[in-house]
Design a protein around this motif. Structure first.
Motif: not given
Length: 112
Positions: A2-29
């Motif tokens: 699956k391709l997950i595409t998300a549009i989020v607030r810029a100030d939430k980037a670090d929180d989202v990246a941290r939780d992506l890793i914890n959820a099992g994502a191996r990379g993000v663009t």
């Protein structure tokens, strides 16, 4: 996959990246983007609301995951991007037919 595409607030980037890793994502663009949603870029109470459509800065995240990881990753993005205010973003989940890791030639699940 699956391709997950998300549009989020810029100030939430670090929180989202941290939780992506914890959820099992191996990379993000991540891409800086401009756009508007249902409010057409108007921020409630903003002084310049009469100017018409305003393009707001956001981040676009693209993550490819195995099918069984998609719900957890999408939920992690939603949880970490949430502020409860207008403009928190959107998430789309779409099927991916094939993936290829250029360096090794690995394909599909092995490539992600």
């Amino acid at each position: 996959m699956k391709l997950i595409t998300a549009i989020v607030r810029a100030d939430k980037a670090d929180d989202v990246a941290r939780d992506l890793i914890n959820a099992g994502a191996r990379g993000v663009t991540v891409t800086e983007v401009l756009g508007f949603g249902q409010q057409h870029g108007h921020v409630p109470g903003a002084v310049n609301a009469e100017r018409g459509v305003i393009l707001l800065p956001k981040l676009r995240l693209d993550v490819v995951v195995r099918d069984q990881e998609a719900t957890a990753v999408a939920d992690a993005i939603a949880k970490s991007a949430w502020t409860g205010a207008i403009g928190d973003g959107k998430i789309w989940v779409c099927p991916v037919e094939h993936a290829l890791r250029v360096r090794t030639g690995e394909r599909d699940d092995d490539a992600i």
